[in-house]
Design an enzyme around this catalytic site. Structure first.
Site, PDB file in Angstrom:
ATOM      1  N   HIS B 379       4.002   4.952   3.084  1.00  0.00           N
ATOM      2  CA  HIS B 379       4.593   3.747   2.503  1.00  0.00           C
ATOM      3  C   HIS B 379       3.653   3.087   1.502  1.00  0.00           C
ATOM      4  CE1 HIS B 379       6.619  -0.117   2.214  1.00  0.00           C
ATOM      5  NE2 HIS B 379       5.518  -0.702   2.607  1.00  0.00           N
ATOM      6  N   PHE B 380       2.389   2.894   1.896  1.00  0.00           N
ATOM      7  CA  PHE B 380       1.557   2.132   0.957  1.00  0.00           C
ATOM      8  C   PHE B 380       1.024   2.982  -0.192  1.00  0.00           C
ATOM      9  CE2 PHE B 380      -1.673   2.410   4.530  1.00  0.00           C
ATOM     10  CZ  PHE B 380      -2.578   3.223   3.890  1.00  0.00           C
ATOM     11  N   HIS B 381       1.178   4.306  -0.102  1.00  0.00           N
ATOM     12  CA  HIS B 381       0.878   5.084  -1.305  1.00  0.00           C
ATOM     13  C   HIS B 381       1.989   4.947  -2.337  1.00  0.00           C
ATOM     14  CE1 HIS B 381      -2.504   6.819   0.882  1.00  0.00           C
ATOM     15  NE2 HIS B 381      -2.959   7.179  -0.304  1.00  0.00           N
ATOM     16  N   ARG B 442      -1.664   8.107  12.092  1.00  0.00           N
ATOM     17  CA  ARG B 442      -2.519   7.819  10.943  1.00  0.00           C
ATOM     18  C   ARG B 442      -3.942   7.589  11.455  1.00  0.00           C
ATOM     19  NH1 ARG B 442      -1.569   1.461   9.354  1.00  0.00           N
ATOM     20  NH2 ARG B 442      -3.088   1.982   7.780  1.00  0.00           N
TER      21      ARG B 442
END
Lengths: 419, 559
Positions: B379-381, B442
């Protein structure tokens, strides 16, 4: 003198060791560290469960002949306080080993122990100050690890019994370690035709082992009993007497050898090409109690990683994969470099970089002129119907994505955190 | 005449900030490739599983904190001075905060490096989310504190410039770029309070040995008070570009200036009281509190959806002015060959996709599917790693010539770069999302367990890992293209050729005069922000403080 691999050589331990050395000298039995260095079937390497044990330097600290031995739990090593010190110890049967916790949150889980051993390790996570003692009576190799720090390489081993002069040499993957397989402390009788030598046949394409050769009080022997080969070697087993089979006691994970399940007679042969590195042990069902046991050690190669076959987490590195990974960068990076060089050459920029003199006043920059639109659209003439269409499509897509995520990708897998 | 001729001193500040930002994205990107190789199991021999965490920390800090923060202060310095048409009063102060930020960055980075390089006596494998019980060397915390304090200096510069401008222009509306920069920096002041307290009051004394233990829950809560608002500190400068420059690059005008101001006010007010949605898995916080903050998290979708409308409508206006027709065919009239346009458009597309992922993350129950899995880095990439980073790279192609007086070079390479990045990220991020749904964790160097088999309904984990690695290499190639363009432009001669761009920004279709003037009254919005914070964070923080500041309910592990 005794050398211990642990760097934090406390005064207390120094005194204890020097006392031990003095006692040993007076009894004129030399105490030497690393008298023999079993390879522990790769237990301390990254190929076994968990990471490589970095504080194991190949030495097994010899503490045979001592009544009590101390192992520190949570000593410095493996990138923090994640080590057993010393990681590998050889003791005599009857020695009391005391485990002293010198940092927090460690346990002792037993990976393997000789059959009949009573040691159960320490199941619960304990903190600094905790101690655990056990008197080891059963000979053999005990392997253990710390559950929270296994992935950092916090592993240990204790060898009970055995002489200092095993005849194996140091070096990873260089020597076979049969543990107690050829003794009577393992399943079945002691192997009479095993004299401590492992026949080295590395580098050969094919090797023959006789099944039912003379030994162990009759025609009850594999000859040679202990064999060392390279990966890819084809081993042919030739039955030279009657009523024998080949049952596999242990094999490296991922190995495909299945032995010979049924009883066969003279003249029968069985061949297998050994690809997977590691130690294989096998025996003959009817004559196990006589000591009809054998072992094959396949030396290491570069291939394979832990857990490759089962979990499917690490894909095997084949050429196709390598091409996939390296392809984009192999094309992109040289193209970029070539393009840069060509462009520099064309613009003569190398000369400019080399003889750039100080300029007095920077020249004023000229901007591109503002472009005038093909047709001017004012506030009142413009209705963003295209935007409304795109956003409508977007809402449809995220609704589908939601269903896909939940019903297709997730359904069937349980929640990971709660419940 | 361009920006560098009008404000040579400020242009130098911006260039310096950009140079540090670009150095850190280059270094951080290389570390990213190493991580992708290690995690997926393609190469485990380059470094150990323990070093992985130092490399992960360096990657996270360099990309998410250093690259973003330096680029943002540079971008806003340009935007504020350009839109107010006035330089800063004292550039020595400006260089002072930039120097402080740089010093902090070097300290923090060297501290992380100590985990890999033996002779540096520091360690900081605490990941980008640096809260207890993981402990770093004091120099790491000191470095981060300096980086943040330095960035406060930037905010002070902008606010002072605005006050000065207001004294001269009492009846005018604040120029949109300055409005956005100041709103963003006010948000930054509010949210960094949490991390400043975490670092200065707890972690720094703890790592110095002045206090024996800290409350992990308290430091986590303080971190996430900052940790979600910080994503809007990254995102709002991208929005600043989307609202004020992107319409011009599309060939049109901003659809509505008041709507843009409403969006930034909403972000200022709503960004911070949502941090607990990162702590849905934490024991010690009540379900009720989690529910309240989930609700405010869904509120914050609103300004982003407003942005989707306004920005796309402005882009469509540009396409129609360029002769575009039809319901969707107008998209073809846009200048897709220009990297400054295509990069931002692709960044927006990535953000639309990641908005979906964000809605999943925010839901209290659905979050349990993806909490602490690879879904979250996926998501944050897409968000910070593409929506923000690709916007920054794209606007560099437009801005750097005006900051340096040098025409952009290697323009073919520049034109390819955004597409390369987008495709690479589609591969990598999609794979990361999907292994996350299969449960792969993660923050783990070797995500494999003997008792666990990760199941994916479509494709296998092995194929997804392959996509991750392949995507990472494409991203790195794209990054090299970007750096090649920047470096070779930088090496060019100033004023040698006329620029291919101009700094002219057309007025909005609906100007600020169409919106209420209370939008420009920051005092009202800051007071409202603190009121909401009191509701969202008052009760839990009070409970934790009553529990004892340095006496956590359970012993910190390791002590």
């Amino acid at each position: 003198m005794s050398t211990v691999s642990d760097r934090r050589y406390s005064r207390r331990r120094f005194l204890r060791d020097t006392t031990a050395v003095a006692a040993a000298l007076s009894a004129s039995t030399g105490v030497s560290a690393a008298a023999s260095s079993p390879s522990y079937d790769g237990w301390f390497t990254g190929d076994a469960r968990g990471a490589e044990t970095k504080n194991y330097d190949g030495t097994t600290v010899d503490k045979t002949g001592q009544d009590s031995v101390t192992i520190e739990v949570g000593a410095q090593g493996n990138g923090g306080s994640y080590a057993y010190a010393p990681p590998a110890v050889r003791i005599s049967p009857g020695t009391e080993v005391t485990f002293e916790w010198v940092s927090n949150t460690h346990d002792i889980q037993i990976e393997s122990a000789p059959s009949g051993a009573s040691w159960e390790g320490v199941d619960s996570i304990e903190n600094e100050g905790y101690t655990h003692s056990h008197t080891f009576e059963t000979a053999g190799v005990y392997k253990y690890y710390c559950t929270p720090h296994l992935s950092l390489g916090m592993k240990g081993a204790i060898v009970v019994g055995g002489s200092g002069g095993g005849g194996s040499s140091g070096g990873r993957n260089a020597s076979a370690d049969w543990g107690d397989w050829f003794t009577d402390s393992a399943r079945g009788g002691a192997v009479g035709n095993y004299d401590g030598t492992t026949v080295d046949k590395t580098g050969q394409d094919s090797v023959t082992v006789e099944v039912g050769a003379q030994g162990n009080g009759g025609s009850y022997a594999y000859a040679p009993p202990a064999l060392k080969i390279s990966p890819g070697t084809e081993v042919t087993f030739e039955w030279v007497s009657n009523t024998h089979d080949i049952q596999i006691e242990s094999a490296p994970s991922g190995a495909s050898w299945e032995g010979v399940d049924s009883i066969k007679n003279e003249g029968y042969t069985h061949s297998h090409t050994f690809e997977t590195s590691g130690t294989y042990t096998y025996y003959c069902t009817p004559h196990l109690s006589m000591g009809m046991k054998g072992g094959i050690f396949v030396t290491g190669n570069s291939g394979g990683g832990g857990g490759g076959g089962g979990g499917g987490v690490i894909p095997d590195l084949n050429w196709w994969n390598i091409a996939w990974i390296a392809g984009p960068s192999a094309v992109a990076i040289p193209s970029i470099v070539a393009y840069l060089l060509w462009d520099y050459h064309r613009a003569g920029a190398f000369d400019g970089v080399l003889d750039r003199g100080p300029s007095e006043a920077p020249p004023e920059t000229t901007e591109a002129p503002p472009a005038s639109p093909e047709r001017e659209l004012d506030h009142d003439e413009y209705d963003p119907w295209g935007t409304a269409t795109l956003l409508g499509v977007y809402f449809v897509i995220i609704s589908v994505a939601w269903a896909l995520m939940y019903f297709v990708e997730f359904l069937g897998n349980g929640p990971h955190i709660f419940g | 005449m361009t920006y560098i001729d009008d404000f040579p001193g400020e242009a130098r500040v911006v260039r310096a900030a950009f140079a540090i930002a670009f150095a850190s994205i280059g270094l951080g990107g290389a570390l990213g490739v190493l991580q992708a190789l290690f995690r997926t199991g393609y190469s485990r021999s380059l470094f150990s599983a323990v070093d992985y965490y130092s490399i992960l920390t360096a990657h996270g800090v360099l990309m998410a904190l250093v690259f973003t923060t330096f680029f943002i202060v540079g971008l806003f310095t340009w935007g504020v001075t350009r839109s107010l048409d006035t330089g800063f009063r004292d550039l020595r102060f400006t260089w002072g905060w930039l120097g402080l930020m740089t010093l902090g960055t070097v300290l923090a980075f060297v501290s992380v490096l100590g985990g890999i390089v033996g002779w540096i006596p520091t360690h900081a494998a605490v990941l980008y989310t640096f809260y207890a019980p993981l402990e770093a060397s004091p120099t790491f915390y000191l470095g981060l504190a300096l980086l943040i304090v330095g960035s406060w200096g930037a905010g002070v510069d902008y606010v002072l410039a605005l006050r000065e401008w207001r004294a001269d222009n009492p009846d005018e509306r604040i120029p949109l770029q300055t409005f956005m920069a100041v709103a963003t920096m006010l948000l930054w002041f509010v949210c960094t309070l949490g991390v400043a307290v975490e670092v200065v009051v707890f972690l720094l004394p703890w790592s110095l040995g002045l206090i024996p233990r800290v409350d992990p829950l308290l430091t986590r809560t303080l971190f996430w008070y900052f940790g979600h608002a910080v994503v809007y500190f990254w995102l709002l400068p991208a929005y600043f570009v989307w609202y004020t420059i992107f319409p011009k690059l599309s060939g049109g005008r901003l659809f509505s200036d008041p709507l843009a101001r409403v969006v930034f006010v909403l972000f200022l007010v709503l960004s911070t009281p949502v941090g607990v949605h990162h702590q849905y898995g934490d024991p010690g916080l009540s379900q009720g509190l989690k529910f309240v903050q989930m609700t405010s998290t869904y509120f914050i979708l609103l300004p982003s959806l407003l942005t989707a409308f306004t920005v796309v409508a402005s882009m469509e206006h540009g396409a129609r002015q360029r002769g575009g027709k039809g319901l969707v065919k107008w998209l073809r009239a846009l200048p897709w060959e220009k990297p400054s346009f295509s990069g931002i458009a692709l960044a927006g597309l990535a953000f639309a996709a990641s908005g979906f992922g964000g809605m999943v993350n925010a839901g209290l129950n659905v979050n349990a599917l993806v909490h602490n899995t690879m879904w979250v880095p996926g998501h944050f990439h897409l968000t910070v790693g593409t929506a923000v980073a690709l916007t920054f790279m794209a606007i560099t192609y437009w801005l750097l010539p005006q900051l340096s007086g040098k025409r952009l070079r290697l323009r073919t390479l520049a034109a390819v770069q955004p597409y390369l990045w987008f495709v690479g990220m589609v591969f990598m991020s999609n794979a990361m999302h999907r292994v996350g749904l299969a449960g792969v964790p993660r923050r783990t160097s070797e995500p494999q367990y003997e008792q666990v088999i990760f199941n994916t309904p479509i494709a296998t984990i092995g194929e997804l890992h392959l996509q991750t690695v392949g995507g990472a290499f494409l991203l790195f190639a794209s990054l090299l293209c970007f750096l090649a363009v920047v470096v070779s432009t930088w090496l060019g001669d100033r004023g040698a050729e006329p620029l291919a761009v101009n700094g002219h920004i057309p007025e909005a279709l609906s100007g600020p005069e169409h919106g209420p003037s209370i939008l420009d009254n920051f005092r009202v919005w800051v007071v409202l922000t603190f009121l909401l914070l009191l509701i969202a964070y008052g009760p839990p923080l009070a409970a934790m403080v009553q529990n004892g500041l340095f006496a956590p309910g359970s012993a910190p592990i390791p002590a």
